[in-house]
Scaffold this active site. Sequence first.
Site, PDB file in Angstrom:
ATOM      1  NE  ARG A 190       0.635  10.443  10.065  1.00 11.92           N
ATOM      2  CZ  ARG A 190       0.314   9.320   9.439  1.00 11.92           C
ATOM      3  NH1 ARG A 190      -0.841   8.752   9.682  1.00 11.92           N
ATOM      4  NH2 ARG A 190       1.118   8.773   8.576  1.00 11.92           N
ATOM      5  CB  CYS A 244      -4.593  11.073  11.896  1.00  9.55           C
ATOM      6  SG  CYS A 244      -3.016  10.306  12.111  1.00  9.55           S
ATOM      7  CE  LYS A 275      -1.709   1.710   4.078  1.00 10.18           C
ATOM      8  NZ  LYS A 275      -1.399   3.128   4.257  1.00 10.18           N
ATOM      9  CG  ASN A 276       2.588   2.652   3.535  1.00  7.88           C
ATOM     10  OD1 ASN A 276       1.405   2.932   3.388  1.00  7.88           O
ATOM     11  ND2 ASN A 276       3.150   2.529   4.720  1.00  7.88           N
ATOM     12  NE  ARG A 291      -6.721   4.293   5.917  1.00 11.59           N
ATOM     13  CZ  ARG A 291      -5.760   4.548   6.810  1.00 11.59           C
ATOM     14  NH1 ARG A 291      -6.018   4.519   8.086  1.00 11.59           N
ATOM     15  NH2 ARG A 291      -4.546   4.855   6.398  1.00 11.59           N
ATOM     16  CG  ASP A 299       3.293   1.534   9.558  1.00 10.27           C
ATOM     17  OD1 ASP A 299       2.874   2.406  10.334  1.00 10.27           O
ATOM     18  OD2 ASP A 299       3.452   1.734   8.338  1.00 10.27           O
TER      19      ASP A 299
HETATM   20  C1  UD1 Z   1       4.501   6.944   6.230  1.00  9.14           C
HETATM   21  C2  UD1 Z   1       3.640   5.707   6.084  1.00  9.14           C
HETATM   22  C3  UD1 Z   1       3.112   5.250   7.447  1.00  9.14           C
HETATM   23  C4  UD1 Z   1       4.267   5.082   8.435  1.00  9.14           C
HETATM   24  C5  UD1 Z   1       5.130   6.334   8.471  1.00  9.14           C
HETATM   25  C6  UD1 Z   1       6.377   6.173   9.326  1.00  9.14           C
HETATM   26  C7  UD1 Z   1       2.666   5.968   3.881  1.00  9.14           C
HETATM   27  C8  UD1 Z   1       1.445   6.231   3.067  1.00  9.14           C
HETATM   28  N1  UD1 Z   1       2.512   6.020   5.211  1.00  9.14           N
HETATM   29  O1  UD1 Z   1       3.669   7.992   6.720  1.00  9.14           O
HETATM   30  O2  UD1 Z   1       2.446   3.994   7.276  1.00  9.14           O
HETATM   31  O3  UD1 Z   1       3.742   4.852   9.729  1.00  9.14           O
HETATM   32  O4  UD1 Z   1       5.566   6.675   7.123  1.00  9.14           O
HETATM   33  O5  UD1 Z   1       7.139   5.117   8.865  1.00  9.14           O
HETATM   34  O6  UD1 Z   1       3.720   5.683   3.371  1.00  9.14           O
HETATM   35  N2  UD1 Z   1       6.576  14.804  10.433  1.00  9.14           N
HETATM   36  C9  UD1 Z   1       6.693  16.159  10.717  1.00  9.14           C
HETATM   37  N3  UD1 Z   1       6.616  17.044   9.675  1.00  9.14           N
HETATM   38  C10 UD1 Z   1       6.433  16.649   8.387  1.00  9.14           C
HETATM   39  C11 UD1 Z   1       6.317  15.263   8.109  1.00  9.14           C
HETATM   40  C12 UD1 Z   1       6.394  14.367   9.157  1.00  9.14           C
HETATM   41  O7  UD1 Z   1       6.851  16.556  11.871  1.00  9.14           O
HETATM   42  O8  UD1 Z   1       6.357  17.495   7.486  1.00  9.14           O
HETATM   43  C13 UD1 Z   1       6.641  13.830  11.544  1.00  9.14           C
HETATM   44  C14 UD1 Z   1       5.311  13.073  11.704  1.00  9.14           C
HETATM   45  O9  UD1 Z   1       4.407  13.796  12.510  1.00  9.14           O
HETATM   46  C15 UD1 Z   1       5.759  11.785  12.347  1.00  9.14           C
HETATM   47  C16 UD1 Z   1       7.156  11.557  11.721  1.00  9.14           C
HETATM   48  O10 UD1 Z   1       7.575  12.821  11.214  1.00  9.14           O
HETATM   49  O11 UD1 Z   1       5.904  11.964  13.740  1.00  9.14           O
HETATM   50  C17 UD1 Z   1       7.167  10.530  10.610  1.00  9.14           C
HETATM   51  O12 UD1 Z   1       6.245  10.920   9.596  1.00  9.14           O
HETATM   52  P1  UD1 Z   1       6.430  10.497   8.061  1.00  9.14           P
HETATM   53  O13 UD1 Z   1       7.695   9.712   7.904  1.00  9.14           O
HETATM   54  O14 UD1 Z   1       6.261  11.696   7.224  1.00  9.14           O
HETATM   55  O15 UD1 Z   1       5.217   9.520   7.851  1.00  9.14           O
HETATM   56  P2  UD1 Z   1       4.175   9.499   6.646  1.00  9.14           P
HETATM   57  O16 UD1 Z   1       4.889   9.727   5.360  1.00  9.14           O
HETATM   58  O17 UD1 Z   1       3.007  10.367   6.972  1.00  9.14           O
END
Ligand code: UD1
Length: 416
Positions: free
Chosen positions: A120, A115, A22-23, A394, A301
């Site tokens: 996030r 969420c 999915k990711n 999902r 995850d």
């Molecule tokens: C992706 C995965 C999700 C997984 C996560 C961490 C997908 C669709 N989802 O989510 O399943 O749990 O990686 O491995 O691929 N953060 C910030 N600012 C930002 C972006 C992120 O502070 O602009 C923080 C987030 O709040 C979180 C951490 O960084 O605490 C990791 O987030 P991120 O790696 O971006 O996860 P996703 O890409 O949302």
Amino acid sequence: MAHYAVRESPPLRGEIPISTSKNAVLPIMCGALLTRGDVRIENPPDLTDVTTLCSLLEACGARIHRENGALDIGAKDFKNPQDEEDVRKMRASVLVLGPLLARLGEARIPLPGGCAIGQRPIDQHLKGMSALGAKVHFDHGGVTLSGRLRGATIYLDMPSVGATENLMMAATLADGTTRIENAAKEPEIVDLAAFLTSMGAKITGAGTSTIVIEGVCELHGTTWKPISDRVEAGTMACACAITGGELFLRGARADHLRSLLFKLSEAGVHIKDTPGGLLVFGRAKQPFEIRTMVYPGFPTDLQAPMMAVACKTGGTSVFLETIFENRFMHAAELQRLGAHIRVENRVAVVEGTPYLTGANVTATDLRAGAALILAGLCAEGETVIDDTGGHIGRGYECIEEKLTAVGGNVKRMDQV
Ligand code: UD1
């Protein structure tokens, strides 16, 4: 609205085919907007997140066709989505930002709220786009980015998976060279880079902490088969560890799951890496310590599924969640099944118990829902999981069918 009824099951035995990730698929679908050519994604998983993103891409004017195990996306002409609700439905839709900006010179999305598992924010996505020359403007609960992108060096404050993907996509069509420093290294990033390269993008370093993208004038269509789902494979390995048994996870890749496989081995579960997939056998017997980290550390995850394993494993297991600030909501639900768990901020301490008993519980998020199904497999009587939020579907393709095929007693009941 779905409920899952799970009954105590014998040791699971047989083969489980692991679905496409999915990711990996979600960013690749967004990446299809970067070209006027046709993109075919082979064997996409049948998940509600994929269906929701299809609707969003259609709302952007893309042509979507799904048939015979392939998803075709044609984005010859497209536009920003007019109805912000289409974007708001899922968090991963923030990944359309980079492609929209790169191709149209303007992109607007509603700011995603927090969420269940944490706040996030998307500050790293926006900081990177701004470094690439985009003007960032906030109003009415949304953000608009505009301007022609030019290569730049971007340092991410944390190796965000989504920000790395978004910036990598945007940079493929920017003028000049972009360097993303402190980039995420997850296998899904490597797969996205390989997909973009197959469209004519010039990317090096994906899978390391520095990714270099040389902008090109345009990308062309491609056919791509994304990687298998390491989180689904890991969840099924946990299902084996919790019931004791023998599962062959067809298509699972050991090289994407090292941290989990080491932990399962420490716990006494046997793993055999074969060319066609992973053979997992035996029950977890020893407690373990988990610290979630960015790849190649232990994936956040898989923290919830491993907590389900810890509940039935003798001794004291410890979990430290470093990625998301609120990702222990499954602990309270597991306690309803008789698990002994104490949570203090980002630490959870689990005292294994030989007896869990079925109860009515709630899936608070996607991986929490899977953890409850696993715990239900080894809880006396019936566990009914309320998944009114539709979380499990999902991210897990037919989880009830896959577990039933190997001896699990899992039923999904849809209600209208
Ligand atoms: C992706 C995965 C999700 C997984 C996560 C961490 C997908 C669709 N989802 O989510 O399943 O749990 O990686 O491995 O691929 N953060 C910030 N600012 C930002 C972006 C992120 O502070 O602009 C923080 C987030 O709040 C979180 C951490 O960084 O605490 C990791 O987030 P991120 O790696 O971006 O996860 P996703 O890409 O949302």
